[in-house]
Design a protein around this motif. Structure first.
Motif, PDB file in Angstrom:
ATOM      1  N   VAL A 201      36.198  40.675  40.867  1.00 21.57           N
ATOM      2  CA  VAL A 201      37.146  39.790  41.123  1.00 21.57           C
ATOM      3  C   VAL A 201      37.463  38.627  40.281  1.00 21.57           C
ATOM      4  O   VAL A 201      38.285  38.297  39.707  1.00 21.57           O
ATOM      5  CB  VAL A 201      37.151  39.172  42.519  1.00 21.57           C
ATOM      6  CG1 VAL A 201      38.084  38.232  43.081  1.00 21.57           C
ATOM      7  CG2 VAL A 201      36.923  40.587  43.600  1.00 21.57           C
ATOM      8  N   GLU A 202      36.179  38.088  39.820  1.00 22.90           N
ATOM      9  CA  GLU A 202      36.256  37.122  38.893  1.00 22.90           C
ATOM     10  C   GLU A 202      36.758  37.481  37.503  1.00 22.90           C
ATOM     11  O   GLU A 202      37.554  36.669  36.766  1.00 22.90           O
ATOM     12  CB  GLU A 202      34.752  36.405  38.777  1.00 22.90           C
ATOM     13  CG  GLU A 202      34.731  35.273  37.759  1.00 22.90           C
ATOM     14  CD  GLU A 202      33.298  34.721  37.690  1.00 22.90           C
ATOM     15  OE1 GLU A 202      33.229  33.892  36.760  1.00 22.90           O
ATOM     16  OE2 GLU A 202      32.397  35.036  38.364  1.00 22.90           O
ATOM     17  N   LEU A 203      36.361  38.756  37.085  1.00 22.93           N
ATOM     18  CA  LEU A 203      36.948  39.158  35.706  1.00 22.93           C
ATOM     19  C   LEU A 203      38.491  39.596  35.854  1.00 22.93           C
ATOM     20  O   LEU A 203      39.077  39.212  35.029  1.00 22.93           O
ATOM     21  CB  LEU A 203      36.081  40.623  35.489  1.00 22.93           C
ATOM     22  CG  LEU A 203      34.570  40.449  35.140  1.00 22.93           C
ATOM     23  CD1 LEU A 203      34.086  41.783  35.010  1.00 22.93           C
ATOM     24  CD2 LEU A 203      34.345  39.507  33.792  1.00 22.93           C
ATOM     25  N   TRP A 204      38.942  39.975  37.027  1.00 20.92           N
ATOM     26  CA  TRP A 204      40.358  40.227  37.079  1.00 20.92           C
ATOM     27  C   TRP A 204      41.188  39.167  36.987  1.00 20.92           C
ATOM     28  O   TRP A 204      42.157  39.026  36.456  1.00 20.92           O
ATOM     29  CB  TRP A 204      40.650  41.053  38.142  1.00 20.92           C
ATOM     30  CG  TRP A 204      40.273  42.568  38.376  1.00 20.92           C
ATOM     31  CD1 TRP A 204      39.337  43.196  37.561  1.00 20.92           C
ATOM     32  CD2 TRP A 204      40.986  43.434  38.975  1.00 20.92           C
ATOM     33  NE1 TRP A 204      39.542  44.449  37.883  1.00 20.92           N
ATOM     34  CE2 TRP A 204      40.585  44.807  38.755  1.00 20.92           C
ATOM     35  CE3 TRP A 204      41.890  43.425  39.794  1.00 20.92           C
ATOM     36  CZ2 TRP A 204      40.833  45.957  38.948  1.00 20.92           C
ATOM     37  CZ3 TRP A 204      42.483  44.880  40.458  1.00 20.92           C
ATOM     38  CH2 TRP A 204      41.764  46.024  40.034  1.00 20.92           C
ATOM     39  N   ARG A 205      40.585  37.812  37.912  1.00 18.49           N
ATOM     40  CA  ARG A 205      41.166  36.577  37.558  1.00 18.49           C
ATOM     41  C   ARG A 205      41.404  36.218  36.105  1.00 18.49           C
ATOM     42  O   ARG A 205      42.412  35.733  35.679  1.00 18.49           O
ATOM     43  CB  ARG A 205      40.432  35.708  38.533  1.00 18.49           C
ATOM     44  CG  ARG A 205      40.673  35.906  39.886  1.00 18.49           C
ATOM     45  CD  ARG A 205      39.999  34.938  40.853  1.00 18.49           C
ATOM     46  NE  ARG A 205      40.118  35.468  42.225  1.00 18.49           N
ATOM     47  CZ  ARG A 205      39.163  34.957  43.373  1.00 18.49           C
ATOM     48  NH1 ARG A 205      37.981  34.394  42.948  1.00 18.49           N
ATOM     49  NH2 ARG A 205      39.369  35.111  44.480  1.00 18.49           N
ATOM     50  N   GLY A 206      40.151  36.095  35.477  1.00 19.00           N
ATOM     51  CA  GLY A 206      40.219  35.942  34.145  1.00 19.00           C
ATOM     52  C   GLY A 206      41.198  36.439  33.249  1.00 19.00           C
ATOM     53  O   GLY A 206      41.658  36.153  32.182  1.00 19.00           O
ATOM     54  N   ALA A 207      41.375  37.807  33.460  1.00 18.26           N
ATOM     55  CA  ALA A 207      42.231  38.771  32.809  1.00 18.26           C
ATOM     56  C   ALA A 207      43.688  38.509  33.037  1.00 18.26           C
ATOM     57  O   ALA A 207      44.708  39.147  32.469  1.00 18.26           O
ATOM     58  CB  ALA A 207      41.995  40.125  32.887  1.00 18.26           C
ATOM     59  N   VAL A 209      45.368  38.989  36.235  1.00 16.91           N
ATOM     60  CA  VAL A 209      45.906  39.739  37.180  1.00 16.91           C
ATOM     61  C   VAL A 209      46.284  38.885  38.257  1.00 16.91           C
ATOM     62  O   VAL A 209      45.581  37.699  38.912  1.00 16.91           O
ATOM     63  CB  VAL A 209      44.713  40.770  37.561  1.00 16.91           C
ATOM     64  CG1 VAL A 209      45.276  41.765  38.767  1.00 16.91           C
ATOM     65  CG2 VAL A 209      44.118  41.855  36.520  1.00 16.91           C
ATOM     66  N   SER A 210      47.612  39.459  38.816  1.00 16.24           N
ATOM     67  CA  SER A 210      48.165  38.548  39.912  1.00 16.24           C
ATOM     68  C   SER A 210      47.089  38.692  41.202  1.00 16.24           C
ATOM     69  O   SER A 210      46.637  39.664  41.436  1.00 16.24           O
ATOM     70  CB  SER A 210      49.339  39.267  40.222  1.00 16.24           C
ATOM     71  OG  SER A 210      49.352  40.684  40.908  1.00 16.24           O
ATOM     72  N   ARG A 211      47.233  37.700  42.009  1.00 17.76           N
ATOM     73  CA  ARG A 211      46.399  37.475  43.121  1.00 17.76           C
ATOM     74  C   ARG A 211      47.024  38.574  44.185  1.00 17.76           C
ATOM     75  O   ARG A 211      45.946  39.075  45.038  1.00 17.76           O
ATOM     76  CB  ARG A 211      46.847  36.134  43.728  1.00 17.76           C
ATOM     77  CG  ARG A 211      46.152  35.594  45.012  1.00 17.76           C
ATOM     78  CD  ARG A 211      46.540  34.365  45.494  1.00 17.76           C
ATOM     79  NE  ARG A 211      45.434  33.987  46.499  1.00 17.76           N
ATOM     80  CZ  ARG A 211      45.462  32.745  47.162  1.00 17.76           C
ATOM     81  NH1 ARG A 211      46.337  31.869  46.816  1.00 17.76           N
ATOM     82  NH2 ARG A 211      44.865  32.658  48.273  1.00 17.76           N
ATOM     83  N   ALA A 216      45.036  43.562  47.259  1.00 16.29           N
ATOM     84  CA  ALA A 216      45.413  44.814  47.489  1.00 16.29           C
ATOM     85  C   ALA A 216      44.304  45.752  47.132  1.00 16.29           C
ATOM     86  O   ALA A 216      43.738  46.455  47.614  1.00 16.29           O
ATOM     87  CB  ALA A 216      46.678  45.424  46.710  1.00 16.29           C
ATOM     88  N   ALA A 217      43.649  45.316  45.802  1.00 15.59           N
ATOM     89  CA  ALA A 217      42.456  46.173  45.270  1.00 15.59           C
ATOM     90  C   ALA A 217      41.161  45.992  46.231  1.00 15.59           C
ATOM     91  O   ALA A 217      40.508  46.776  46.456  1.00 15.59           O
ATOM     92  CB  ALA A 217      42.030  45.877  43.807  1.00 15.59           C
ATOM     93  N   ALA A 218      41.142  44.545  46.635  1.00 14.94           N
ATOM     94  CA  ALA A 218      39.859  44.360  47.589  1.00 14.94           C
ATOM     95  C   ALA A 218      40.062  45.244  48.822  1.00 14.94           C
ATOM     96  O   ALA A 218      39.205  45.640  49.328  1.00 14.94           O
ATOM     97  CB  ALA A 218      40.063  42.591  48.011  1.00 14.94           C
ATOM     98  N   LEU A 219      41.311  45.313  49.448  1.00 10.93           N
ATOM     99  CA  LEU A 219      41.514  45.877  50.708  1.00 10.93           C
ATOM    100  C   LEU A 219      41.345  47.461  50.400  1.00 10.93           C
ATOM    101  O   LEU A 219      40.596  48.265  51.051  1.00 10.93           O
ATOM    102  CB  LEU A 219      42.724  46.065  51.029  1.00 10.93           C
ATOM    103  CG  LEU A 219      43.240  44.889  52.028  1.00 10.93           C
ATOM    104  CD1 LEU A 219      44.885  44.686  52.255  1.00 10.93           C
ATOM    105  CD2 LEU A 219      42.610  44.766  53.199  1.00 10.93           C
TER     106      LEU A 219
END
Length: 576
Positions: A201-207, A209-211, A216-219
């Motif tokens: 999740v931290e990596l996606w935020r740094g890249a 990626v929209s919230r 949706a990926a977490a679900l």
């Protein structure tokens, strides 16, 4: 292979038990049929023999089972012993009604799940808390009784019985869907924060990626391990539907099975129970298929563990207050006479002489509530101990336990209670047996996980290296490490077992009158709930307090612990 063989053997055993119900019941089916067809006819030997020839009972149990199994292959479930009509149309009609009800209940459950999960997605932390856990702990028949009393009788907003239009669907669907939604919402809401804290999740935020995409990926990450639990909830709807259909006089398959059991119409009972069993098995298979599709080909064989469950946040004083209220009512009731009938005081409102009023026979409700605690909670404790012993034994045989657990999970306690009542008659012992037969799988799964971890630990390897005998290792190391946490797990399930016993008593499958069992008290008060609601409210509030005590008590049992046992408990998902 061993699990598949056990699963097949268990299914065949259930089907054989259903097919042999006329012989397992211990009562003469011919006499039952004769009285159902003509109550005034004298049960002479000639008349009974004629009925036996008509039903094919004179051929013996094996021939009867073979004929029943052959009929199943042709789609023929036989004819009703009471009405003489074909069983299959009656089963299909009841199944259509029950499927519509369960579909509406599942929609309510999913809607409530969304309501509980959305705040977690927005805030990134668990917020379902004790509210969702309390909803999950309320039994369907209790919620149905409360809905009928408040929305149907007092407020007159919705119809209280029948199946004539969409308005008749609302109260039953809510009664079934709210506990299921509370459980599903709590499972997802408790798992999401741990997933949102994972490294990806931290990596996606740094890249950048929209919230919304991250949520949706977490679900998608959370759902695969939880899908089997969703399947269990759906199976539970089939059992809860029996009580709800009975409360609201809905002509579904559960009420059909219950009515057939009470009238000893065994062909109709066989068809209804078989339909409910197949419904449970198909639901479990559908849950497994959905899980495989969610995982995809790359992770199809992966065994994703549930994130660590979070304790329910409750005030430290809550368990003490609930326990004090419940124990005070029970202790006060134990000092009073629960059996004395006073017809002049029947349906009396609460007063100093009768603090909780009287029932339809003038018996003191408080006294019956207090004395009923032993029948309800005491029997639950015995069932809990039996389940604990079975789970500890099966924990060392995980392959055998897995196959048997699939069959047990497909049969809610109410369905097993109907079968046991048809074979042995209703009673406290039969209800306890029914709940015990299906209450062991979660404990066995927990025991198996503990056994696997303890056996792989380094200190046991050292014990083997120094020549310690297997029996010494088992009795001095493995069993003590497994028994204590599984016993705590069993204790947490005690209120749930008590509620299951109460639901069987409510349906007339448990304790028999004049026993003051809590479920039976609710059943007896239904006839005059409009005139004397206090008689129904007393056991309902006691069951609600018991459920609340379980939830708040579990919050302390679920506090994080260190060491091997705590890690194993989190891995097995106990308390989720």
């Amino acid at each position: 292979m061993r699990a598949a063989a056990t699963r097949s053997a268990g299914l065949l055993a259930v089907l054989a038990a259903v097919g042999l119900l006329p012989w397992l019941s211990g009562r003469d089916p011919a006499l039952t049929v004769l009285r159902a067809r003509s109550a005034e006819q004298e049960p002479t030997r000639e008349a009974l023999d004629a009925v036996r020839r008509d039903l094919g009972l004179d051929a013996g149990p094996l021939a009867l089972l073979g004929r029943w199994a052959a009929g199943l292959g042709r789609g023929d479930l036989g004819a009703s012993w009471v009405s003489g009509t074909e069983v299959l149309p009656s089963v299909l009609a009841g199944l259509r009604v029950s499927l519509a009800l369960m579909g509406a209940a599942l929609a309510v459950a999913l809607l409530l799940t969304v309501v509980l999960v959305v705040p977690v997605l927005v805030r990134g932390r668990a917020s379902a808390g004790a509210g969702a856990a309390m909803l999950a702990a309320v039994p369907e028949f209790l919620l149905a009784t409360a809905g009928l009393l408040v929305c149907g009788v007092w407020l007159g907003w919705l119809p209280t019985s029948g199946w004539a239009g969409p308005e008749h669907l609302v109260l039953p669907a809510v009664a079934l869907g709210v506990p299921a939604g509370g459980l599903l919402g709590r499972l997802v809401a408790d798992a999401l924060p741990a997933v949102l804290d994972e490294r990806w999740v931290e990596l996606w935020r740094g890249a950048g990626v929209s919230r919304a995409r991250i949520r949706a990926a977490a679900l998608q990450r959370v759902l695969p391990p939880l899908v089997p639990q969703f399947g269990m909830v759906a199976v539970g709807l089939t059992g809860g539907a029996v009580a709800v259909e009975t409360v609201f006089a809905v002509p579904g398959i559960g009420r059909t099975a219950l009515g057939a059991a009470k009238s000893q119409d065994l062909p109709l009972l066989q068809g209804a129970v078989l339909a409910l069993l197949l419904l449970g098995l198909l639901t479990g298979a559908a849950a497994a298929l959905v899980r495989r599709r969610l995982l995809g080909p790359a992770l199809r064989d992966a065994s994703l563990a549930l994130p660590a469950p979070r304790p329910v946040r409750t005030h430290p004083a809550v368990p003490g207050v609930l326990a004090a209220v419940l124990l005070t009512a029970i202790g006060w009731g134990l000092s009073r006479d629960p059996y004395t009938v006073r017809t002049a005081a029947r349906l009396a409102p609460p007063s100093w002489a009768h603090p909780l009023g009287t029932d339809g026979l003038g018996r003191d409700v408080l006294a019956r509530l207090g004395h009923g605690a032993a029948a309800t909670v005491g029997t639950a404790a015995a069932v809990c101990l039996l389940s604990l012993a079975v789970s500890l034994a099966l924990g060392f045989l995980p392959a055998v336990a897995a196959g048997a657990a699939d069959i047990a999970n497909a049969l809610p306690p109410v369905i097993v209670g109907i079968l046991v009542a048809a074979a042995a008659g209703p009673g406290t012992g039969g209800a306890a047996l029914a709940v015990a037969l299906v209450s062991w799988p979660p404990l066995a799964a927990h025991a198996a996980a503990l056994v696997q971890e303890v056996r792989a630990s380094a200190y046991l390897t050292a014990q083997r290296a120094i020549g310690a005998p297997p029996w010494w290792i088992l009795t001095r190391h493995v069993l003590p490490s497994v028994a204590a946490p599984v016993a705590r797990h069993a204790l947490l399930r005690l209120p749930g077992i008590a509620l299951a016993l109460a639901s069987l008593g409510f349906l007339g499958l448990g304790a028999r009158p004049p026993a003051p069992e809590w479920g039976l008290l609710l059943d007896e008060s239904r006839a005059y709930v409009e005139r004397a609601p206090w008689a129904a409210l007393a056991p309902a509030v006691a069951l609600a307090l018991l459920a609340g005590l379980a939830v708040s008590g579990a919050s302390y049992a679920q506090r994080p612990r260190t060491g091997t046992k705590a890690r194993t408990r989190r891995m097995s998902g106990v308390g989720a």
